[in-house]
Design a protein around this motif. Structure first.
Motif, PDB file in Angstrom:
ATOM      1  N   LEU A  51      25.990 -67.083  13.298  1.00 42.99           N
ATOM      2  CA  LEU A  51      27.179 -68.308  13.346  1.00 42.99           C
ATOM      3  C   LEU A  51      26.634 -69.241  14.291  1.00 42.99           C
ATOM      4  O   LEU A  51      25.993 -69.046  15.228  1.00 42.99           O
ATOM      5  N   SER A  52      27.459 -70.502  14.109  1.00 42.78           N
ATOM      6  CA  SER A  52      27.017 -71.599  14.849  1.00 42.78           C
ATOM      7  C   SER A  52      27.732 -71.662  16.218  1.00 42.78           C
ATOM      8  O   SER A  52      28.535 -71.031  16.194  1.00 42.78           O
ATOM      9  N   PRO A  53      26.907 -71.990  17.246  1.00 34.71           N
ATOM     10  CA  PRO A  53      27.477 -71.803  18.693  1.00 34.71           C
ATOM     11  C   PRO A  53      28.824 -72.646  18.773  1.00 34.71           C
ATOM     12  O   PRO A  53      29.685 -72.478  19.659  1.00 34.71           O
ATOM     13  N   GLN A  54      29.176 -73.684  17.635  1.00 32.17           N
ATOM     14  CA  GLN A  54      30.226 -74.332  17.848  1.00 32.17           C
ATOM     15  C   GLN A  54      31.504 -73.365  17.536  1.00 32.17           C
ATOM     16  O   GLN A  54      32.828 -73.507  17.873  1.00 32.17           O
ATOM     17  N   CYS A  55      31.408 -71.903  17.162  1.00 28.70           N
ATOM     18  CA  CYS A  55      32.496 -71.176  16.810  1.00 28.70           C
ATOM     19  C   CYS A  55      32.838 -70.463  18.018  1.00 28.70           C
ATOM     20  O   CYS A  55      33.777 -69.832  18.032  1.00 28.70           O
ATOM     21  N   CYS A  56      32.131 -70.620  19.266  1.00 27.37           N
ATOM     22  CA  CYS A  56      32.428 -70.125  20.376  1.00 27.37           C
ATOM     23  C   CYS A  56      33.924 -69.913  20.837  1.00 27.37           C
ATOM     24  O   CYS A  56      34.643 -69.201  21.024  1.00 27.37           O
ATOM     25  N   PRO A  57      34.719 -71.383  20.625  1.00 26.49           N
ATOM     26  CA  PRO A  57      35.940 -71.411  21.406  1.00 26.49           C
ATOM     27  C   PRO A  57      36.891 -70.488  20.339  1.00 26.49           C
ATOM     28  O   PRO A  57      38.007 -69.780  20.749  1.00 26.49           O
ATOM     29  N   GLU A  58      36.532 -70.580  19.044  1.00 21.84           N
ATOM     30  CA  GLU A  58      37.455 -69.851  18.087  1.00 21.84           C
ATOM     31  C   GLU A  58      37.408 -68.244  18.360  1.00 21.84           C
ATOM     32  O   GLU A  58      38.553 -67.588  18.115  1.00 21.84           O
ATOM     33  N   LEU A  59      36.348 -67.914  18.611  1.00 21.51           N
ATOM     34  CA  LEU A  59      36.152 -66.502  18.947  1.00 21.51           C
ATOM     35  C   LEU A  59      36.363 -65.949  20.557  1.00 21.51           C
ATOM     36  O   LEU A  59      36.283 -64.679  20.760  1.00 21.51           O
ATOM     37  N   ASP A  60      36.587 -66.967  21.217  1.00 25.24           N
ATOM     38  CA  ASP A  60      36.721 -66.940  22.723  1.00 25.24           C
ATOM     39  C   ASP A  60      35.403 -66.109  23.392  1.00 25.24           C
ATOM     40  O   ASP A  60      35.633 -65.384  24.018  1.00 25.24           O
ATOM     41  N   ILE A  61      34.179 -66.656  22.962  1.00 26.16           N
ATOM     42  CA  ILE A  61      33.104 -66.293  23.285  1.00 26.16           C
ATOM     43  C   ILE A  61      32.940 -66.913  24.691  1.00 26.16           C
ATOM     44  O   ILE A  61      32.825 -68.089  24.708  1.00 26.16           O
TER      45      ILE A  61
ATOM     46  N   MET B  41      19.457 -66.465  25.832  1.00 21.63           N
ATOM     47  CA  MET B  41      18.684 -65.668  25.395  1.00 21.63           C
ATOM     48  C   MET B  41      19.092 -64.184  25.761  1.00 21.63           C
ATOM     49  O   MET B  41      18.890 -63.224  24.964  1.00 21.63           O
ATOM     50  N   GLU B  42      19.552 -63.992  27.040  1.00 26.84           N
ATOM     51  CA  GLU B  42      19.731 -62.489  27.342  1.00 26.84           C
ATOM     52  C   GLU B  42      21.124 -62.265  26.826  1.00 26.84           C
ATOM     53  O   GLU B  42      21.607 -61.038  26.832  1.00 26.84           O
ATOM     54  N   GLY B  43      21.882 -63.110  26.199  1.00 26.98           N
ATOM     55  CA  GLY B  43      23.231 -62.715  25.431  1.00 26.98           C
ATOM     56  C   GLY B  43      22.979 -62.732  24.122  1.00 26.98           C
ATOM     57  O   GLY B  43      21.968 -61.873  23.440  1.00 26.98           O
ATOM     58  N   MET B  44      23.781 -63.631  23.342  1.00 24.26           N
ATOM     59  CA  MET B  44      23.925 -63.289  21.829  1.00 24.26           C
ATOM     60  C   MET B  44      23.011 -64.584  21.131  1.00 24.26           C
ATOM     61  O   MET B  44      23.410 -64.905  20.036  1.00 24.26           O
ATOM     62  N   GLU B  45      22.630 -65.469  21.821  1.00 23.23           N
ATOM     63  CA  GLU B  45      21.731 -66.689  21.327  1.00 23.23           C
ATOM     64  C   GLU B  45      20.481 -66.158  20.758  1.00 23.23           C
ATOM     65  O   GLU B  45      19.843 -65.247  21.024  1.00 23.23           O
ATOM     66  N   PHE B  46      20.388 -66.742  19.505  1.00 23.37           N
ATOM     67  CA  PHE B  46      19.096 -66.455  18.421  1.00 23.37           C
ATOM     68  C   PHE B  46      18.807 -67.691  17.528  1.00 23.37           C
ATOM     69  O   PHE B  46      19.531 -67.975  16.939  1.00 23.37           O
ATOM     70  N   HIS B  47      17.788 -68.189  18.227  1.00 26.62           N
ATOM     71  CA  HIS B  47      17.164 -69.427  17.563  1.00 26.62           C
ATOM     72  C   HIS B  47      18.199 -70.431  17.376  1.00 26.62           C
ATOM     73  O   HIS B  47      18.354 -71.012  16.433  1.00 26.62           O
ATOM     74  N   GLY B  48      18.962 -70.920  18.352  1.00 24.67           N
ATOM     75  CA  GLY B  48      20.049 -72.005  18.250  1.00 24.67           C
ATOM     76  C   GLY B  48      21.387 -71.465  17.645  1.00 24.67           C
ATOM     77  O   GLY B  48      22.350 -72.363  17.423  1.00 24.67           O
ATOM     78  N   LYS B  49      21.172 -70.018  17.178  1.00 31.82           N
ATOM     79  CA  LYS B  49      22.870 -69.652  16.569  1.00 31.82           C
ATOM     80  C   LYS B  49      23.045 -68.561  17.473  1.00 31.82           C
ATOM     81  O   LYS B  49      22.619 -68.399  18.599  1.00 31.82           O
ATOM     82  N   LEU B  50      24.088 -68.146  16.808  1.00 31.18           N
ATOM     83  CA  LEU B  50      24.788 -66.822  17.680  1.00 31.18           C
ATOM     84  C   LEU B  50      24.642 -65.533  16.675  1.00 31.18           C
ATOM     85  O   LEU B  50      24.779 -65.822  15.784  1.00 31.18           O
ATOM     86  N   SER B  51      24.240 -64.507  17.394  1.00 31.92           N
ATOM     87  CA  SER B  51      24.057 -63.262  16.463  1.00 31.92           C
ATOM     88  C   SER B  51      24.848 -62.067  16.802  1.00 31.92           C
ATOM     89  O   SER B  51      25.026 -61.841  17.768  1.00 31.92           O
ATOM     90  N   PHE B  52      25.980 -61.849  16.091  1.00 29.12           N
ATOM     91  CA  PHE B  52      26.867 -60.699  16.348  1.00 29.12           C
ATOM     92  C   PHE B  52      25.962 -59.400  16.726  1.00 29.12           C
ATOM     93  O   PHE B  52      26.108 -58.762  17.590  1.00 29.12           O
TER      94      PHE B  52
END
Ligand SMILES: Nc1ncnc2c1ncn2[C@@H]1O[C@H](COP(=O)(O)OP(=O)(O)O[C@H]2O[C@H](CO)[C@@H](O)[C@H](O)[C@H]2O)[C@@H](O)[C@H]1O
Length: 512
Positions: A208-218, A225-236
């Motif tokens: 998903l797009s990092p812009q979704c962070c507030p929607e999911l309260d991430i 990199m050490e978290g859920m970032e994956f090539h500019g996106k976020l990976s569940f």
């Protein structure tokens, strides 16, 4: 987090009626052994209620195998299939909305054999036609990030004891990307419940797009990199790997493979670091006891290694069902999701070899339109010799395993694979690529046939070996007998999970 979770009866849960349910007797009284721990499985499929593939089977069979040792319950989204399953659902909890995640209720289903399933009730998210992941045309739901974040956050609430359910797990076990935010929310919210995350298929990541962070309260810190970032996106999926206390996958070979570039889907470095710290392990799947050739209620007639008659009855049934000619030649089957992973293009190219040798092929599957079309085309080329059915039918699939001589499974990669074990149990020899769990569950020339490279030449060579064995009945029957006795039931294979849970609970206890 308390580990003194000894109960002599099930917790008091309020039985608020909801429209689609009929009220069941309130509480069953059951004695729970002292050393049993409470474990919450978080999953997006459960074969009893909704299944698209192997995840549903494992989510249904593993808790049952563990129940002798622990109090295992399952948390599942309340899809339309679940609501319409005819099972009684009692509302036992409520959850507030959070960010873009709507409020929801938690229902409880007590399945006939006593397995307790908590169902996340949010009609706006889950009560739709289609599969758990997309519409009837195979298009992913655009709000999947909300739907499955809701699942993850609900699991964290149950673990924290704040879901109004008086049952609180000692350990949370999440499966695949749809459940992967459960361990992440535990970490982000400082909930000390230990967690296990099992990868059933690394290729499905839930991006998903990092812009979704507030929607999911991430939290912002997770987008690294050490978290859920994956090539500019976020990976569940990466969140599950990053934040769970232990990561498992479904075979030892696949656990090694995913730390390499060829199989790691871009996460190999991240996984290698986990493996080096002893946090990643491979535990091979088992299968459910219902896969028994003498007693499976889906079968027309039982059979065994000392009485093959029932097998012949199923061969005839399959030929009839797939419009195949009467034949004494070998019957090959494919029972598979029709996706690139499964190597259907390779089967397409060896099909001529099978037909020329007097063999026949029956295929059942559902999946990507291009693969479905490819299989239909094959049936059109060899009428009477190859039959294809696009769809998902459990009973027919079981009868195909029972009636066939060989199962084709040329998967490019296969985390574990269940179909090859179902086939073996029913005396059908798998012909498979030596990868992942296929390499771990098939002994070449003894309980099936393995080929080394996912290409037509290597595959054809294995098919030719199988045809030669078919022509030697005593050898063929000996191989069948060996395949049928491979120890593959969960009760024979569940111990590594028990060991892992014990380790994790003990180390958490010491830390506390
Ligand atoms: N059209 C159809 N009709 C009826 N039944 C059908 C069907 N298509 C498939 N099935 C059934 O679905 C299941 C497929 O399970 P697999 O483990 O073989 O693959 P899958 O890729 O879905 O699972 C992923 O998760 C599992 C579980 O961990 C891993 O074993 C696997 O390697 C990984 O890819 C089997 O029970 C099979 O019989």
């Amino acid at each position: 987090m308390s580990h003194a979770a000894v109960q002599t009866h099930l917790p008091q849960e309020q039985g608020l009626a909801i429209p689609f349910s009929t009220i069941r007797p309130h509480l069953q009284v059951r004695t729970v052994q002292e050393n049993k721990k409470k474990i919450l499985f978080v999953t997006s499929e459960l074969t009893d209620l909704v299944k698209t593939g192997g995840l549903g089977d494992v989510s249904a069979a593993l808790p049952r195998a563990l129940r002798e040792f622990h109090d295992v319950r399952v948390l599942l989204p309340g899809y339309r299939q679940v609501l319409e399953s005819g099972q009684t659902i009692r509302v036992v909890g409520t959850l507030p909305g959070h960010a873009a995640l709507p409020p929801c209720r938690i229902g409880r289903i007590d399945l006939d054999d006593g397995l307790i399933v908590y169902v996340l009730l949010s009609p706006e998210l889950y009560d739709r036609d289609g599969t758990p992941y997309g519409d009837e045309h195979g298009q992913d739901w655009p709000d999947n990030h909300i739907r499955f974040a809701r699942l993850g956050l609900a699991a964290a609430h149950v673990a924290a004891g704040s879901a109004c359910i008086s049952w609180r797990p000692d350990l949370l076990h999440a499966h695949d990307w749809p459940a992967a935010l459960a361990p992440a929310y535990l970490r982000w919210r400082g909930i000390a419940t230990p967690s296990v995350f099992t990868i059933h298929n690394l290729a499905y990541q839930g991006l998903l797009s990092p812009q979704c962070c507030p929607e999911l309260d991430i939290p912002r810190g997770a987008c690294r990199m050490e978290g859920m970032e994956f090539h500019g996106k976020l990976s569940f999926l990466k969140a599950g790997i990053a934040y769970a206390d232990r990561i498992t996958t479904v075979s030892a070979t696949y656990a090694r493979e995913i730390t390499t570039e060829a199989f790691g889907c871009g996460l190999e470095g991240f996984l290698r670091a986990k493996a080096e710290r002893g946090l990643l392990s491979g535990i091979r799947n088992g299968i459910d006891e219902s896969w028994h050739p003498e007693s499976d209620p889906h079968l027309l007639q039982g059979f065994s290694a000392s009485d093959w008659h029932g097998k012949a009855v199923h061969a005839e049934y399959v030929r009839h069902h797939f419009d195949l000619e009467a034949s004494a030649g070998p019957l090959f089957v494919v029972v598979s999701r029709l996706v690139r992973q499964k190597g259907l293009d390779l089967t397409h190219d060896v099909a001529g070899t099978i037909v020329r040798a007097g063999g026949q092929l029956a295929v059942i599957g559902r999946g990507e339109p291009v693969e479905e079309e490819r299989m239909r085309g094959l049936a059109g080329r060899f009428p009477g010799r190859i039959g294809v059915r696009v769809g998902f039918e459990e009973t027919l699939a079981r009868r195909m395993f029972a009636g066939s001589d060989f199962l084709l499974m040329p998967s490019r990669y296969e985390p574990c694979g269940l179909s090859q074990m179902y086939a073996q149990r029913f005396g059908s020899l798998p012909i498979a690529h030596r990868t992942g769990g296929l390499a771990d569950s098939i002994e070449d020339g003894v309980t099936g046939f393995l080929f080394e490279r996912p290409c037509v030449e290597s595959y054809r060579e294995a098919v030719e070996r199988a045809l030669k064995v078919f022509a030697l009945p005593s050898l063929f029957h000996a191989m069948r007998r060996s395949a049928m006795t491979v120890p593959c039931y969960w009760r024979q294979t569940v111990h590594p999970y028990l060991h892992l849970y014990r380790q994790l609970l003990e180390s958490r206890h010491e830390q506390a």
